[in-house]
Design a protein around this motif. Structure first.
Motif, PDB file in Angstrom:
ATOM      1  N   ILE A  54      -6.035   6.498  -1.519  1.00  0.00           N
ATOM      2  CA  ILE A  54      -6.411   5.103  -1.728  1.00  0.00           C
ATOM      3  C   ILE A  54      -6.730   4.945  -3.207  1.00  0.00           C
ATOM      4  CG2 ILE A  54      -8.079   3.303  -1.158  1.00  0.00           C
ATOM      5  CD1 ILE A  54      -8.416   4.651   1.565  1.00  0.00           C
ATOM      6  N   HIS A  55      -5.960   4.066  -3.860  1.00  0.00           N
ATOM      7  CA  HIS A  55      -6.125   3.832  -5.283  1.00  0.00           C
ATOM      8  C   HIS A  55      -7.033   2.627  -5.519  1.00  0.00           C
ATOM      9  CE1 HIS A  55      -2.417   6.169  -5.048  1.00  0.00           C
ATOM     10  NE2 HIS A  55      -2.683   6.557  -6.291  1.00  0.00           N
TER      11      HIS A  55
ATOM     12  N   VAL B  63      -6.183  -5.082  -0.241  1.00  0.00           N
ATOM     13  CA  VAL B  63      -6.838  -5.208   1.058  1.00  0.00           C
ATOM     14  C   VAL B  63      -7.751  -6.439   1.068  1.00  0.00           C
ATOM     15  CG1 VAL B  63      -8.474  -4.106   2.635  1.00  0.00           C
ATOM     16  CG2 VAL B  63      -6.637  -2.768   1.616  1.00  0.00           C
TER      17      VAL B  63
ATOM     18  N   GLU C  31      -1.741   0.849 -10.303  1.00  0.00           N
ATOM     19  CA  GLU C  31      -2.390   1.179  -9.040  1.00  0.00           C
ATOM     20  C   GLU C  31      -3.725   1.862  -9.263  1.00  0.00           C
ATOM     21  OE1 GLU C  31       0.153   5.191  -8.017  1.00  0.00           O
ATOM     22  OE2 GLU C  31       0.703   3.319  -7.110  1.00  0.00           O
TER      23      GLU C  31
ATOM     24  N   LEU D 138       0.805  -1.215   0.000  1.00  0.00           N
ATOM     25  CA  LEU D 138       0.000   0.000   0.000  1.00  0.00           C
ATOM     26  C   LEU D 138       0.839   1.265   0.000  1.00  0.00           C
ATOM     27  CD1 LEU D 138      -2.825  -1.039   2.467  1.00  0.00           C
ATOM     28  CD2 LEU D 138      -2.998  -0.772  -0.005  1.00  0.00           C
ATOM     29  N   THR D 139       2.022   1.228   0.564  1.00  0.00           N
ATOM     30  CA  THR D 139       2.850   2.429   0.624  1.00  0.00           C
ATOM     31  C   THR D 139       3.846   2.519  -0.519  1.00  0.00           C
ATOM     32  OG1 THR D 139       4.444   1.328   2.053  1.00  0.00           O
ATOM     33  CG2 THR D 139       2.689   2.582   3.124  1.00  0.00           C
TER      34      THR D 139
ATOM     35  N   VAL E 246      -6.966   7.500  -8.101  1.00  0.00           N
ATOM     36  CA  VAL E 246      -7.181   7.721  -6.670  1.00  0.00           C
ATOM     37  C   VAL E 246      -8.682   7.747  -6.397  1.00  0.00           C
ATOM     38  CG1 VAL E 246      -6.843   9.311  -4.750  1.00  0.00           C
ATOM     39  CG2 VAL E 246      -5.036   9.012  -6.443  1.00  0.00           C
TER      40      VAL E 246
ATOM     41  N   ASP F 284      -5.513  -0.630  -4.594  1.00  0.00           N
ATOM     42  CA  ASP F 284      -5.404  -0.906  -3.160  1.00  0.00           C
ATOM     43  C   ASP F 284      -6.567  -1.746  -2.657  1.00  0.00           C
ATOM     44  OD1 ASP F 284      -3.130   0.647  -3.184  1.00  0.00           O
ATOM     45  OD2 ASP F 284      -4.145   2.448  -2.445  1.00  0.00           O
ATOM     46  N   VAL F 285      -7.721  -1.610  -3.284  1.00  0.00           N
ATOM     47  CA  VAL F 285      -8.896  -2.365  -2.845  1.00  0.00           C
ATOM     48  C   VAL F 285      -8.649  -3.866  -3.001  1.00  0.00           C
ATOM     49  CG1 VAL F 285     -11.352  -2.749  -3.269  1.00  0.00           C
ATOM     50  CG2 VAL F 285     -10.422  -0.435  -3.376  1.00  0.00           C
TER      51      VAL F 285
ATOM     52  N   LEU G 137      -6.080  11.025   0.893  1.00  0.00           N
ATOM     53  CA  LEU G 137      -5.781  11.084   2.323  1.00  0.00           C
ATOM     54  C   LEU G 137      -4.950  12.317   2.667  1.00  0.00           C
ATOM     55  CD1 LEU G 137      -4.961   7.314   2.935  1.00  0.00           C
ATOM     56  CD2 LEU G 137      -7.114   8.504   3.329  1.00  0.00           C
TER      57      LEU G 137
ATOM     58  N   HIS H 178      -0.780  11.318  -0.843  1.00  0.00           N
ATOM     59  CA  HIS H 178      -1.217   9.957  -0.546  1.00  0.00           C
ATOM     60  C   HIS H 178      -2.723   9.819  -0.747  1.00  0.00           C
ATOM     61  CE1 HIS H 178       2.624  10.185   1.581  1.00  0.00           C
ATOM     62  NE2 HIS H 178       2.676   8.875   1.432  1.00  0.00           N
TER      63      HIS H 178
END
Length: 91
Positions: A42-43, A50, A29, A22-23, A32, A46-47, A36, A40
């Motif tokens: 959440i792309h 997770v 990716e 994630l980082t 967005v 990223d879903v 945040l 930074h």
């Protein structure tokens, strides 16, 4: 105790894996979804990360919370008469 230690270790490893993904910067990716901070967010990619992490944690916890395996070798040798479910006789 050893099962819990292994489960905690695996969960920590999965968590570290998710944090690193994630980082970090990686391909695909996506856009967005949630910002945040200025640099930074959440792309869309990223879903999926997770979701995979959550499946791993669920698997580890299922393994850790399941009862001990009972094999046929651990069956009572007296036909089940040694349990506490037997009625007591009065004298």
């Amino acid at each position: 105790m050893l099962r819990w230690a292994g489960a905690l270790l695996a969960t920590a490893a999965l968590s570290l894996f998710a944090v690193l993904l994630l980082t970090g910067q990686y391909l695909r990716e996506g856009p967005v979804l949630v910002t945040l901070s200025a640099g930074h967010g959440i792309h869309r990619g990223d879903v999926g990360i997770v979701a995979i992490w959550l499946l791993g944690v669920i698997g580890v916890l299922t393994c850790a919370l399941s009862g001990p395996r009972v094999g046929r070798d651990s069956a009572p040798t007296d036909g089940g008469r040694s349990g506490v479910d037997q009625p007591r006789t009065q004298r």
